[in-house]
Design a protein around this motif. Sequence first.
Motif, mmCIF file in Angstrom:
data_model
loop_
_atom_site.group_PDB
_atom_site.id
_atom_site.type_symbol
_atom_site.label_atom_id
_atom_site.label_comp_id
_atom_site.label_asym_id
_atom_site.label_seq_id
_atom_site.Cartn_x
_atom_site.Cartn_y
_atom_site.Cartn_z
ATOM 1 N N LEU A 116 0.855 -1.189 0.000
ATOM 2 C CA LEU A 116 0.000 0.000 0.000
ATOM 3 C C LEU A 116 0.896 1.246 0.000
ATOM 4 O O LEU A 116 1.981 1.217 0.576
ATOM 5 C CB LEU A 116 -0.861 -0.027 1.269
ATOM 6 C CG LEU A 116 -2.105 0.846 1.305
ATOM 7 C CD1 LEU A 116 -3.069 0.458 0.190
ATOM 8 C CD2 LEU A 116 -2.814 0.680 2.652
ATOM 9 N N ASP A 117 0.432 2.301 -0.647
ATOM 10 C CA ASP A 117 1.227 3.519 -0.741
ATOM 11 C C ASP A 117 1.513 4.097 0.656
ATOM 12 O O ASP A 117 0.584 4.370 1.425
ATOM 13 C CB ASP A 117 0.458 4.526 -1.597
ATOM 14 C CG ASP A 117 1.149 5.865 -1.661
ATOM 15 O OD1 ASP A 117 2.359 5.884 -1.936
ATOM 16 O OD2 ASP A 117 0.485 6.882 -1.388
ATOM 17 N N ALA A 118 2.802 4.272 0.971
ATOM 18 C CA ALA A 118 3.177 4.709 2.323
ATOM 19 C C ALA A 118 2.629 6.100 2.639
ATOM 20 O O ALA A 118 2.218 6.366 3.776
ATOM 21 C CB ALA A 118 4.697 4.687 2.485
ATOM 22 N N ASP A 119 2.581 6.998 1.642
ATOM 23 C CA ASP A 119 2.066 8.355 1.899
ATOM 24 C C ASP A 119 0.590 8.314 2.298
ATOM 25 O O ASP A 119 0.148 9.088 3.143
ATOM 26 C CB ASP A 119 2.226 9.244 0.654
ATOM 27 C CG ASP A 119 3.686 9.583 0.399
ATOM 28 O OD1 ASP A 119 4.508 9.424 1.338
ATOM 29 O OD2 ASP A 119 4.009 9.971 -0.742
ATOM 30 N N THR A 120 -0.150 7.394 1.664
ATOM 31 C CA THR A 120 -1.579 7.250 2.005
ATOM 32 C C THR A 120 -1.723 6.795 3.452
ATOM 33 O O THR A 120 -2.533 7.329 4.215
ATOM 34 C CB THR A 120 -2.242 6.193 1.080
ATOM 35 O OG1 THR A 120 -2.056 6.612 -0.271
ATOM 36 C CG2 THR A 120 -3.710 6.016 1.384
ATOM 37 N N VAL A 121 -0.901 5.817 3.830
ATOM 38 C CA VAL A 121 -0.957 5.285 5.199
ATOM 39 C C VAL A 121 -0.607 6.390 6.203
ATOM 40 O O VAL A 121 -1.311 6.589 7.200
ATOM 41 C CB VAL A 121 -0.001 4.070 5.358
ATOM 42 C CG1 VAL A 121 0.102 3.641 6.804
ATOM 43 C CG2 VAL A 121 -0.486 2.915 4.487
ATOM 44 N N VAL A 122 0.450 7.130 5.906
ATOM 45 C CA VAL A 122 0.881 8.193 6.824
ATOM 46 C C VAL A 122 -0.212 9.268 6.931
ATOM 47 O O VAL A 122 -0.526 9.747 8.028
ATOM 48 C CB VAL A 122 2.222 8.804 6.348
ATOM 49 C CG1 VAL A 122 2.561 10.077 7.113
ATOM 50 C CG2 VAL A 122 3.345 7.771 6.505
ATOM 51 N N ALA A 123 -0.824 9.625 5.789
ATOM 52 C CA ALA A 123 -1.848 10.687 5.793
ATOM 53 C C ALA A 123 -3.079 10.263 6.600
ATOM 54 O O ALA A 123 -3.607 11.038 7.405
ATOM 55 C CB ALA A 123 -2.231 11.037 4.354
ATOM 56 N N ILE A 124 -3.517 9.019 6.408
ATOM 57 C CA ILE A 124 -4.710 8.560 7.148
ATOM 58 C C ILE A 124 -4.372 8.386 8.625
ATOM 59 O O ILE A 124 -5.169 8.746 9.506
ATOM 60 C CB ILE A 124 -5.291 7.277 6.512
ATOM 61 C CG1 ILE A 124 -5.840 7.631 5.129
ATOM 62 C CG2 ILE A 124 -6.394 6.673 7.393
ATOM 63 C CD1 ILE A 124 -6.335 6.463 4.309
ATOM 64 N N ASN A 125 -3.169 7.887 8.908
ATOM 65 C CA ASN A 125 -2.737 7.798 10.311
ATOM 66 C C ASN A 125 -2.789 9.168 10.978
ATOM 67 O O ASN A 125 -3.191 9.300 12.136
ATOM 68 C CB ASN A 125 -1.303 7.266 10.399
ATOM 69 C CG ASN A 125 -1.248 5.746 10.516
ATOM 70 O OD1 ASN A 125 -2.237 5.104 10.873
ATOM 71 N ND2 ASN A 125 -0.098 5.184 10.221
ATOM 72 N N HIS A 126 -2.358 10.192 10.245
ATOM 73 C CA HIS A 126 -2.344 11.544 10.798
ATOM 74 C C HIS A 126 -3.769 11.984 11.174
ATOM 75 O O HIS A 126 -3.994 12.571 12.227
ATOM 76 C CB HIS A 126 -1.725 12.512 9.796
ATOM 77 C CG HIS A 126 -1.588 13.908 10.312
ATOM 78 N ND1 HIS A 126 -0.602 14.263 11.214
ATOM 79 C CD2 HIS A 126 -2.324 15.020 10.093
ATOM 80 C CE1 HIS A 126 -0.751 15.545 11.522
ATOM 81 N NE2 HIS A 126 -1.778 16.032 10.849
ATOM 82 N N ILE A 127 -4.717 11.644 10.318
ATOM 83 C CA ILE A 127 -6.116 12.019 10.601
ATOM 84 C C ILE A 127 -6.633 11.252 11.816
ATOM 85 O O ILE A 127 -7.188 11.843 12.746
ATOM 86 C CB ILE A 127 -7.010 11.738 9.368
ATOM 87 C CG1 ILE A 127 -6.600 12.657 8.209
ATOM 88 C CG2 ILE A 127 -8.491 11.932 9.724
ATOM 89 C CD1 ILE A 127 -7.221 12.267 6.870
#
Length: 212
Positions: A116-127
């Motif tokens: 899975l795209d790491a930026d997507t994971v980081v962005a959703i984690n941030h939310i």
Amino acid sequence: MGGRPVSAGLLISLEGLDGVGKTTQIERLASWVRDGHGEVKAVREPGGTAFGEALRDLVLHRIEAQSALAEFLVFAAARAELMQTVVLPALSQGAIVLMDRFIDSSVAYQAFGHGLDADTVVAINHIVTQGRKPNLTVWLHGQPFATEDRDRMEQRNPAYFARVAAGYAWLVEQEPERFLVVDSGQNPDIIFDTLRTRIHRLLNRTKRGGEG
Ligand code: TMP
């Protein structure tokens, strides 16, 4: 990190491959904190709430999603509930929150493990975490011990675990100041001593109002 008032508590996460001894260390650290270092809240991910434990049972024991994104969103939903109802309230009361897995598990397992795209994971984690990151993350780095009670996640192949470990190594490179990397093959007493020493230092610094 940094500059938080004492009342903001301390958020400490333990990470690593399945079966490296995170849970044992969390239990020992929790009783050490309780014995004279402050309020403590120990939680596991996924889980730690009724909603999260139900999702844990679903995703670890019942059914495997075909989509890595779908799987990640289940972990994220459990995390959102845990943050909102347990972790953030405990931190705001000045507690030390010990987390058996947190945001980095999703980067290591869902991004590096499953592509899975790491930026997507980081962005959703941030939310879902409302922007709160751990003051300290311990990576118990090493080979998992064999356990008999293996769940679905633990039955994956060595190449998968190598990718997950590479994910943790990547995270340490991104934020070296947040991580403490500990060889999980050491005697558990020595590991406990290392963690306790580091957390003690962190507590002293926080009491002085310095960096977390
Ligand atoms: P554990 O709590 O016994 O370590 O098991 C949790 C399993 O769930 C473990 O295989 C790692 C996996 N997991 C993810 O893949 N992503 C996540 O975000 C989290 C929290 C756990």
